[in-house]
Write a protein that holds these residues in place. Structure first.
Motif, mmCIF file in Angstrom:
data_model
loop_
_atom_site.group_PDB
_atom_site.id
_atom_site.type_symbol
_atom_site.label_atom_id
_atom_site.label_comp_id
_atom_site.label_asym_id
_atom_site.label_seq_id
_atom_site.Cartn_x
_atom_site.Cartn_y
_atom_site.Cartn_z
ATOM 1 N N ALA A 89 7.033 2.424 15.943
ATOM 2 C CA ALA A 89 6.529 1.083 15.631
ATOM 3 C C ALA A 89 5.219 1.161 14.862
ATOM 4 N N GLU A 90 4.364 2.098 15.239
ATOM 5 C CA GLU A 90 3.083 2.244 14.527
ATOM 6 C C GLU A 90 3.314 2.698 13.081
ATOM 7 N N ALA A 91 4.237 3.632 12.882
ATOM 8 C CA ALA A 91 4.534 4.090 11.521
ATOM 9 C C ALA A 91 5.109 2.946 10.685
ATOM 10 N N ARG A 92 5.945 2.135 11.276
ATOM 11 C CA ARG A 92 6.521 1.020 10.543
ATOM 12 C C ARG A 92 5.452 -0.004 10.182
ATOM 13 N N ASP A 93 4.519 -0.281 11.088
ATOM 14 C CA ASP A 93 3.441 -1.230 10.779
ATOM 15 C C ASP A 93 2.596 -0.727 9.619
ATOM 16 N N ARG A 94 2.285 0.564 9.619
ATOM 17 C CA ARG A 94 1.493 1.121 8.518
ATOM 18 C C ARG A 94 2.248 0.996 7.196
ATOM 19 N N LEU A 95 3.552 1.256 7.239
ATOM 20 C CA LEU A 95 4.351 1.181 6.013
ATOM 21 C C LEU A 95 4.424 -0.249 5.493
ATOM 22 N N GLU A 96 4.617 -1.215 6.369
ATOM 23 C CA GLU A 96 4.696 -2.611 5.938
ATOM 24 C C GLU A 96 3.362 -3.077 5.358
ATOM 25 N N THR A 97 2.272 -2.610 5.934
ATOM 26 C CA THR A 97 0.954 -2.976 5.411
ATOM 27 C C THR A 97 0.752 -2.417 4.015
ATOM 28 N N ARG A 98 1.085 -1.165 3.821
ATOM 29 C CA ARG A 98 0.926 -0.546 2.502
ATOM 30 C C ARG A 98 1.841 -1.198 1.469
ATOM 31 N N THR A 99 3.066 -1.536 1.888
ATOM 32 C CA THR A 99 3.997 -2.180 0.960
ATOM 33 C C THR A 99 3.475 -3.534 0.498
ATOM 34 N N GLY A 100 2.957 -4.312 1.442
ATOM 35 C CA GLY A 100 2.401 -5.615 1.071
ATOM 36 C C GLY A 100 1.213 -5.488 0.140
ATOM 37 N N GLU A 101 0.326 -4.525 0.389
ATOM 38 C CA GLU A 101 -0.829 -4.314 -0.493
ATOM 39 C C GLU A 101 -0.387 -3.903 -1.890
ATOM 40 N N LEU A 102 0.645 -3.053 -1.965
ATOM 41 C CA LEU A 102 1.121 -2.608 -3.271
ATOM 42 C C LEU A 102 1.734 -3.767 -4.053
ATOM 43 N N ILE A 103 2.505 -4.598 -3.395
ATOM 44 C CA ILE A 103 3.123 -5.735 -4.088
ATOM 45 C C ILE A 103 2.057 -6.688 -4.618
ATOM 46 N N ARG A 104 1.045 -6.942 -3.818
ATOM 47 C CA ARG A 104 -0.025 -7.834 -4.288
ATOM 48 C C ARG A 104 -0.787 -7.205 -5.451
ATOM 49 N N ARG A 105 -0.967 -5.891 -5.409
ATOM 50 C CA ARG A 105 -1.653 -5.217 -6.514
ATOM 51 C C ARG A 105 -0.825 -5.306 -7.801
ATOM 52 N N LEU A 106 0.480 -5.164 -7.681
ATOM 53 C CA LEU A 106 1.348 -5.259 -8.858
ATOM 54 C C LEU A 106 1.373 -6.675 -9.417
ATOM 55 N N GLU A 107 1.385 -7.659 -8.537
ATOM 56 C CA GLU A 107 1.326 -9.043 -9.007
ATOM 57 C C GLU A 107 0.017 -9.315 -9.723
ATOM 58 N N GLY A 108 -1.042 -8.632 -9.300
ATOM 59 C CA GLY A 108 -2.319 -8.761 -9.995
ATOM 60 C C GLY A 108 -2.291 -8.167 -11.383
ATOM 61 N N GLN A 109 -1.347 -7.269 -11.623
ATOM 62 C CA GLN A 109 -1.182 -6.681 -12.954
ATOM 63 C C GLN A 109 -0.270 -7.521 -13.851
ATOM 64 N N GLY A 110 0.127 -8.689 -13.368
ATOM 65 C CA GLY A 110 0.954 -9.572 -14.176
ATOM 66 C C GLY A 110 2.439 -9.413 -13.969
ATOM 67 N N ILE A 111 2.848 -8.652 -12.953
ATOM 68 C CA ILE A 111 4.268 -8.491 -12.672
ATOM 69 C C ILE A 111 4.751 -9.685 -11.867
ATOM 70 N N ASP A 112 5.793 -10.329 -12.357
ATOM 71 C CA ASP A 112 6.367 -11.465 -11.652
ATOM 72 C C ASP A 112 6.949 -11.011 -10.319
ATOM 73 N N SER A 113 6.762 -11.829 -9.284
ATOM 74 C CA SER A 113 7.285 -11.468 -7.966
ATOM 75 C C SER A 113 8.800 -11.306 -7.997
ATOM 76 N N ALA A 114 9.482 -12.053 -8.880
ATOM 77 C CA ALA A 114 10.937 -11.928 -8.982
ATOM 78 C C ALA A 114 11.358 -10.594 -9.578
ATOM 79 N N ALA A 115 10.444 -9.896 -10.264
ATOM 80 C CA ALA A 115 10.753 -8.606 -10.867
ATOM 81 C C ALA A 115 10.482 -7.448 -9.923
ATOM 82 N N ILE A 116 10.006 -7.744 -8.712
ATOM 83 C CA ILE A 116 9.699 -6.716 -7.719
ATOM 84 C C ILE A 116 10.756 -6.798 -6.622
ATOM 85 N N SER A 117 11.438 -5.702 -6.397
ATOM 86 C CA SER A 117 12.472 -5.648 -5.370
ATOM 87 C C SER A 117 12.117 -4.573 -4.363
ATOM 88 N N ALA A 118 11.972 -4.986 -3.100
ATOM 89 C CA ALA A 118 11.680 -4.053 -2.006
ATOM 90 C C ALA A 118 12.970 -3.844 -1.219
#
Length: 272
Positions: A89-118
């Protein structure tokens, strides 16, 4: 009164032979007339060519595939692959946190959320062979690895370096590569096919001019190879991503090919 049998003239042997020969000639003439109308006759009065074209097109989009993962602590293998629920559970929480941070960082680079598939979570055991004494294998440890694949569609290739930098800063664990592609594949394949047909016509006209014959109508067109192409791949290793040298990204060109077979009838020309 003459009998009915007397009304039927009797053919002499010589007359009978002449009648048979005449009937055979008529049958032969009819068969020859039918043979002239058979489709196979056109094979003797046709000009057939094959042509193949290659079209090189610069890609205008790309797909980037990356992976993030987290692992539980390594433990001695005891015959069971069941991970500790708390560590998992701890490993999964860390992974979900990192994934969310990465998606927000990519959206900050102008990537549309619809173009990001997790993608879905992937859970698998990861075995670690410890070194033993005298070159013998030692104890085998096991840990659980949880992965989250990410796929990005990039419509503006000029943003690719910034996106790769964002992935590096977010600590992406694996970059499986960049696939360059075309937004409008149909237009490119249509152009390749059109070029193959133009090439076939040019070859036929050249052959007709050289042989002093006149082309008639097109009687057969066949696509011997459908237009096809393979997207360009660019792979990167983790050590290349961590290098301080500024990387260069050159998508190159995508090559499409098409092939056709075309037949023309040969028109009859007046005798000189």
């Amino acid at each position: 009164m003459p009998s009915r049998h007397a009304l039927v003239p009797r053919l002499q042997p010589r007359s009978l032979l002449a009648a048979l020969l005449f009937g055979g000639l008529l049958a032969g003439a009819a068969g020859a007339s039918q043979a002239q109308s058979l489709p196979g006759e056109a094979l003797e009065h046709r000009l057939q060519v094959q042509a193949r074209s290659e079209l090189s097109v610069a890609p205008d989009m790309a797909t980037l595939n990356a992976r993030l993962w987290e692992r539980t602590p390594s433990v001695a293998q005891d015959g069971s692959e069941q991970a500790d629920p708390k560590a998992l559970a701890e490993a999964r929480d860390r992974l979900e946190t990192r994934t969310g941070e990465l998606i927000r960082r990519l959206e900050g680079q102008g990537i549309d959320s619809a173009a990001i598939s997790a993608g879905s979570l992937i859970v698998r055991p990861d075995y670690i062979q410890q070194p033993g004494d005298n070159g013998n294998p030692g104890e085998t440890l096991v840990r659980t690895q949880i992965e989250r694949p990410l796929s990005l569609r990039i419509d503006d290739l000029s943003r690719l370096p910034a996106i790769l930098d964002a992935l590096t800063q977010a600590g992406v664990d694996a970059l499986d590569g960049v696939t360059y592609d075309l937004k409008d594949r149909d237009a490119a394949t249509d152009e390749a096919l059109s070029q193959a047909l133009e090439k076939a016509r040019h070859k036929a006209q050249l052959m007709a001019k050289t042989l002093d014959i006149q082309l008639g109508q097109v009687i057969q067109v066949e696509e011997t190879g459908a237009p096809s192409y393979s997207p360009q791949m660019m792979s990167m290793r983790s050590d290349a991503m961590e290098s301080k040298a500024a990387p260069e990204y050159r998508p190159g060109e995508i090559t499409l090919d098409a092939s056709v077979r075309v037949a023309w009838s040969i028109a009859e020309t007046p005798a000189r």
